[in-house]
Structure formats: structure tokens, C-alpha cells
Design an enzyme around this catalytic site. Structure first.
Site, mmCIF file in Angstrom:
data_model
loop_
_atom_site.group_PDB
_atom_site.id
_atom_site.type_symbol
_atom_site.label_atom_id
_atom_site.label_comp_id
_atom_site.label_asym_id
_atom_site.label_seq_id
_atom_site.Cartn_x
_atom_site.Cartn_y
_atom_site.Cartn_z
ATOM 1 N N ARG A 130 -17.055 -9.826 -7.206
ATOM 2 C CA ARG A 130 -18.182 -9.474 -6.320
ATOM 3 C C ARG A 130 -17.681 -9.046 -4.932
ATOM 4 N NH1 ARG A 130 -19.810 -14.711 -3.346
ATOM 5 N NH2 ARG A 130 -17.931 -15.825 -3.946
ATOM 6 N N CYS B 36 4.678 -26.154 24.265
ATOM 7 C CA CYS B 36 4.402 -26.922 23.041
ATOM 8 C C CYS B 36 4.638 -28.402 23.275
ATOM 9 C CB CYS B 36 5.304 -26.410 21.913
ATOM 10 S SG CYS B 36 5.311 -27.481 20.471
ATOM 11 N N CYS C 130 7.787 -29.640 20.987
ATOM 12 C CA CYS C 130 9.157 -29.146 21.149
ATOM 13 C C CYS C 130 10.013 -30.187 21.892
ATOM 14 C CB CYS C 130 9.159 -27.828 21.919
ATOM 15 S SG CYS C 130 8.984 -26.359 20.885
ATOM 16 N N ASN D 33 1.205 -41.445 17.124
ATOM 17 C CA ASN D 33 0.185 -40.509 17.579
ATOM 18 C C ASN D 33 -0.427 -41.006 18.896
ATOM 19 O OD1 ASN D 33 -2.272 -38.905 17.734
ATOM 20 N ND2 ASN D 33 -1.882 -38.404 15.587
ATOM 21 N N HIS E 270 10.548 -24.568 16.765
ATOM 22 C CA HIS E 270 9.110 -24.318 16.866
ATOM 23 C C HIS E 270 8.637 -23.314 15.809
ATOM 24 C CE1 HIS E 270 5.350 -24.203 19.208
ATOM 25 N NE2 HIS E 270 5.324 -22.911 18.970
ATOM 26 N N ASN F 64 -1.178 -30.708 7.737
ATOM 27 C CA ASN F 64 -2.222 -29.707 7.962
ATOM 28 C C ASN F 64 -1.520 -28.497 8.519
ATOM 29 O OD1 ASN F 64 -4.638 -30.901 7.350
ATOM 30 N ND2 ASN F 64 -4.918 -31.742 9.403
ATOM 31 N N CYS G 200 -5.363 -27.396 12.292
ATOM 32 C CA CYS G 200 -4.092 -27.834 12.864
ATOM 33 C C CYS G 200 -4.019 -27.360 14.320
ATOM 34 C CB CYS G 200 -2.931 -27.257 12.067
ATOM 35 S SG CYS G 200 -1.331 -27.707 12.731
ATOM 36 N N SER G 201 -3.686 -28.281 15.224
ATOM 37 C CA SER G 201 -3.796 -27.988 16.644
ATOM 38 C C SER G 201 -2.530 -27.372 17.221
ATOM 39 C CB SER G 201 -4.123 -29.284 17.395
ATOM 40 O OG SER G 201 -3.142 -30.262 17.110
ATOM 41 N N HIS H 15 3.850 -25.842 15.863
ATOM 42 C CA HIS H 15 5.176 -26.447 15.662
ATOM 43 C C HIS H 15 5.141 -27.240 14.353
ATOM 44 C CE1 HIS H 15 9.010 -27.989 17.603
ATOM 45 N NE2 HIS H 15 8.958 -28.568 16.423
ATOM 46 N N HIS I 41 4.961 -29.664 11.618
ATOM 47 C CA HIS I 41 4.913 -31.130 11.654
ATOM 48 C C HIS I 41 3.976 -31.650 10.582
ATOM 49 C CE1 HIS I 41 1.303 -29.929 13.843
ATOM 50 N NE2 HIS I 41 0.801 -31.118 13.572
ATOM 51 N N GLN J 111 1.751 -35.498 9.374
ATOM 52 C CA GLN J 111 1.228 -36.743 9.924
ATOM 53 C C GLN J 111 1.344 -37.848 8.889
ATOM 54 O OE1 GLN J 111 -2.297 -36.889 12.340
ATOM 55 N NE2 GLN J 111 -2.601 -34.704 12.113
ATOM 56 N N LYS K 18 -12.160 -19.420 1.178
ATOM 57 C CA LYS K 18 -13.205 -20.051 0.373
ATOM 58 C C LYS K 18 -13.933 -21.086 1.218
ATOM 59 C CE LYS K 18 -13.846 -23.135 -3.563
ATOM 60 N NZ LYS K 18 -14.907 -22.369 -4.231
ATOM 61 N N GLU L 34 -21.706 -26.195 -3.761
ATOM 62 C CA GLU L 34 -20.563 -27.116 -3.761
ATOM 63 C C GLU L 34 -20.821 -28.379 -2.956
ATOM 64 O OE1 GLU L 34 -18.681 -23.695 -2.754
ATOM 65 O OE2 GLU L 34 -17.132 -23.844 -4.283
ATOM 66 N N GLN M 139 -17.062 -25.295 -7.295
ATOM 67 C CA GLN M 139 -17.155 -24.094 -8.131
ATOM 68 C C GLN M 139 -16.050 -23.153 -7.731
ATOM 69 O OE1 GLN M 139 -18.226 -20.902 -6.849
ATOM 70 N NE2 GLN M 139 -18.387 -19.865 -8.821
HETATM 71 P P1 H2U Z 1 -2.757 -31.650 13.653
HETATM 72 O O1 H2U Z 1 -1.492 -31.232 13.046
HETATM 73 O O2 H2U Z 1 -3.788 -31.946 12.586
HETATM 74 O O3 H2U Z 1 -3.295 -30.732 14.696
HETATM 75 O O4 H2U Z 1 -2.430 -33.010 14.387
HETATM 76 C C1 H2U Z 1 -1.543 -33.133 15.449
HETATM 77 C C2 H2U Z 1 -1.619 -34.560 15.899
HETATM 78 O O5 H2U Z 1 -0.837 -34.722 17.074
HETATM 79 C C3 H2U Z 1 -3.026 -35.004 16.251
HETATM 80 O O6 H2U Z 1 -3.353 -36.101 15.413
HETATM 81 C C4 H2U Z 1 -1.465 -35.650 17.919
HETATM 82 C C5 H2U Z 1 -2.950 -35.432 17.714
HETATM 83 O O7 H2U Z 1 -3.651 -36.613 17.953
HETATM 84 N N1 H2U Z 1 -1.002 -35.421 19.287
HETATM 85 C C6 H2U Z 1 -0.263 -36.390 19.937
HETATM 86 O O8 H2U Z 1 -0.054 -37.468 19.387
HETATM 87 N N2 H2U Z 1 0.242 -36.145 21.172
HETATM 88 C C7 H2U Z 1 0.018 -34.997 21.885
HETATM 89 O O9 H2U Z 1 0.546 -34.815 22.960
HETATM 90 C C8 H2U Z 1 -0.920 -33.993 21.320
HETATM 91 C C9 H2U Z 1 -1.336 -34.156 19.900
HETATM 92 ZN ZN ZN Z 2 7.231 -26.548 19.547
#
Ligand code: H2U
Ligand code: ZN
Length: 346
Positions: A28, A49, A52, A74, A111, A151, A158-159, A162, A164, A166, A309, A315, A321
Site C-alpha cells: 500500500r 557530549c 565523551c 545514571n 563518539h 536504545n 536515545c538522547s 555517543h 552506549h 544502559q 512502523k 495494535e 499486526q
Molecule cells: P538514552 O540512551 O536512552 O538517551 O539514555 C541516556 C541515559 O544517560 C539517560 O538515562 C543518563 C540519562 O539519565 N544521563 C546521565 O546519567 N548523565 C548525564 O549527564 C546525561 C544523561
Molecule cells: Zn561522545
């Protein structure tokens, strides 16, 4: 016989649920949302970053000049250490206190190097780090499960680019691994043996959904896949956790990780977004001979770098689906070059 060219539903014995397959819809036209194509080249080091080496994180702490993997607690953890106190539960409204620990694992100081681009020994180091973390966290009294996951890509929330992963270690077994544990236990009780060992034997005998395989691991698009290019990696040996991997298995898991992610990137010639994670035996103080170590890749992309998707509508309200059949998805991934497209251009 089921006609796989017509609408049908497939059973996922690992979750005890069905997925609707509508192969005729794969053709489609698409007039919906178009995702931005993510930027191509990243610098080796980014002064902005927070992951880094040598840079300051959001919480104020400065990263060391690390040279291999780097693990830190974290700064914005979803879980906190155990505390006194009881949750307020009454009747139908149930709550209970939980505790745990969240960590971030940087794959390397670079990075710009994602799993497919890291040299094999560096990927092995990442796996050893995950295993060491699992060992350390599982020994804690308040920890019942260690979830290692990655992620990747803005599309997955993903924020930071770099590379990584978790680790969230929890005082309880979370929903997804619990659903699978229950299915493995039920299968063992009803039929004897292990569901995932049997799935692996069946898929190897058929062959058409296998994407890559080596002596210790097989990556396949499961018969019951929900996400278009979903992959399940199953270990050949029946064991429970990252901590059980022997030296050869670490090396072969690294090889499979590189191969799966290389093919993903090659599919649309972009850094392919996904959420992936390991499912391992709970560390709740009980033996778990039924647990079978495996890894899920759940990527959102469907037809190009820009068409994803959505799990919405039917869903959300009814059941998952898919249009593209798992066999077609496996075939497409299988036909791709095992060499990463960026390396191929060099
Ligand atoms: P994502 O990969 O899902 O974006 O998660 C990155 C994690 O890094 C997120 O759980 C943590 C955030 O809380 N973080 C730190 O621990 N220190 C930082 O300086 C920024 C992000
Ligand atoms: Zn980096």
C-alpha cells in the site's frame, strides 16, 4: 495448511500471544509521517557530549579519560536504593515499594563508533563489561533482575549519539522478562525441555528465517516477529545469563552483534535505530534452569530511513499486526553485504 500470502495470525509461544500478519498490505502507498534522515558523520570526539572522555556530565561530575568501556551510575536514575517505608495499597489499587540501580555503559571513548564499526575485540570488551556488571549487581540482596539494553537513535528516544547502553537492575522481575519466564516454565512443565532450544532446532531445520549464525549463536527473524526487521538471537547452549558466557561464546556473541548491526545499517545505508536487550535468568535467589539466554532487537524502521512502523490503532487497542512477512524480512537482511557500507566506501 495456512496460506502465508493471505491474512493469518501467528502464535508467539514466548509471550503466549498472537500477531496478525497481513502480507497483501505491504504494497500500500505511504502518505503519512516522514522521518528526518539522521546526520551521517559524527566526530571522534565531541566537546559538547556528556559521555565523551574528560567531559562534564549534566549532573556536574567529570568523566575520566577512559580508554575502553566506561560505566557510571545514571545521574537521573529511575530507581533508588532501598528505603524504609510501605506503599499505600488498598483493595484494587495496589502499589509496592521497589528499589534498584541504573547505570550507563559507554562502549568506547569514540563518539563515532557504533557496534558494527567497533573492532571485534572492543565489542568483546563491551560484552565482558555487561557480564561483570550483571555479576556485581546480581549479588546484591535487593536485586532480582538485571536488564541490559541499548536504545539507539533519536527515533528510539536515545538522547545522545555517543554509543552506549544502559543497565537497570531491579528489586523485582520486570513485565517482559516475567512474561517470557512464565512461558518457558509452562512449556517445560507441559512438554519437557526448553522452548527456545526447540525453537532454535526448528528454525535451523527450516532455515528460511535465519539471518546469521555461528557455532554459538543464531540470529533469526522469529516466525512471530512484530517489528518489521525484528531479530531474536538465541544461544546454542542452554544457559541463563551473561555471566555464564565462556570465552568462545563471548567472541561469537561479539561476531553476531557486529553482523546483525552491520546488516541493519546496510539495509537503508544509515545508522539503523533500534532498542535491543538481553533476557537472562532472574537473580531472585531461586534456581532458574528454565531460563535460556537470548537477545531481542526491536527496530522501528519499515520501508526506508524515513518510514517507520507505528504501534497504534488496532495494535494499541487489539493486537500487534505486520504487513511484511518475517520470511521476506529475513531474506532481505540475509542478502545484504556483511561489510559495513561506510567501510565499503573507504
Ligand atoms: P538514552 O540512551 O536512552 O538517551 O539514555 C541516556 C541515559 O544517560 C539517560 O538515562 C543518563 C540519562 O539519565 N544521563 C546521565 O546519567 N548523565 C548525564 O549527564 C546525561 C544523561
Ligand atoms: Zn561522545
Amino acid at each position: 495448511m495456512t496460506d502465508f500470502d493471505r491474512p493469518h495470525r501467528r502464535f508467539n509461544p514466548l509471550r503466549n500471544e498472537w500477531v496478525l500478519v497481513s502480507p497483501h498490505r505491504a504494497r500500500r502507498p505511504w502518505l503519512g509521517q516522514v522521518e528526518k534522515t539522521p546526520a551521517l558523520a559524527l566526530p571522534e570526539y565531541d566537546p559538547e557530549c556528556y559521555l565523551c572522555p574528560g567531559n562534564q556530565r549534566a549532573g556536574g561530575v567529570r568523566n575520566p579519560e577512559y580508554e575502553t568501556t566506561f560505566v557510571f551510575d545514571n545521574d537521573f536514575p529511575a530507581l533508588l536504593p532501598p528505603a524504609e517505608g510501605q506503599a499505600a495499597s488498598s483493595g484494587l489499587l495496589t502499589a509496592e515499594p521497589v528499589s534498584g540501580i541504573s547505570r550507563v555503559v559507554c562502549f568506547s571513548p569514540r563518539h563515532d563508533l557504533t557496534l558494527p564499526e567497533l573492532p571485534l575485540p572492543a565489542v568483546e570488551t563491551v560484552i565482558r563489561t555487561w557480564a561483570d556488571q550483571t555479576r556485581e549487581l546480581a549479588e546484591r540482596e535487593n536485586i532480582a533482575y538485571v536488564q541490559v539494553f541499548e536504545n539507539k537513535g533519536e527515533m528510539m528516544g536515545c538522547s545522545n549519539p555517543h554509543p552506549h547502553s544502559q543497565i537497570w537492575a531491579t528489586s523485582f522481575v520486570p513485565n517482559e522478562p516475567q512474561i517470557e519466564q512464565d512461558a518457558l516454565l509452562e512449556y517445560h512443565a507441559r512438554r519437557g525441555g526448553c522452548l527456545l532450544c526447540d525453537v532454535l532446532d526448528t528454525e535451523k531445520a527450516i532455515g528460511e528465517r535465519i539471518v546469521v549464525s555461528n557455532d554459538d549463536f543464531t540470529a533469526l527473524v522469529p516466525f512471530w516477529a512484530v517489528w518489521p526487521f525484528e531479530i531474536l538471537v538465541i544461544s546454542r547452549r542452554h544457559f541463563g545469563a551473561l555471566t555464564d558466557l565462556d570465552r568462545a561464546e563471548i567472541s561469537n556473541l561479539a561476531g553476531i552483534l557486529k553482523q546483525v548491526t552491520t546488516r541493519y545499517d546496510n539495509l537503508f545505508e544509515i545508522s539503523f535505530p533500534y532498542s535491543m536487550g538481553f533476557h537472562q535468568a532472574p537473580c531472585d535467589g531461586r534456581p532458574h534452569p528454565e531460563a535460556h539466554f537470548h537477545l531481542h532487537f526491536y527496530p522501528p524502521l519499515l520501508r526506508s530511513a524515513t518510514v517507520r512502523k507505528f504501534m497504534v490503532g488496532f495494535e494499541m487497542l487489539a493486537m500487534p499486526q505486520r504487513d511484511l512477512t518475517p520470511e521476506t524480512a529475513a531474506q532481505r537482511l540475509l542478502e545484504l553485504s556483511p561489510v559495513h557500507y561506510r567501510q565499503a566506501y573507504k
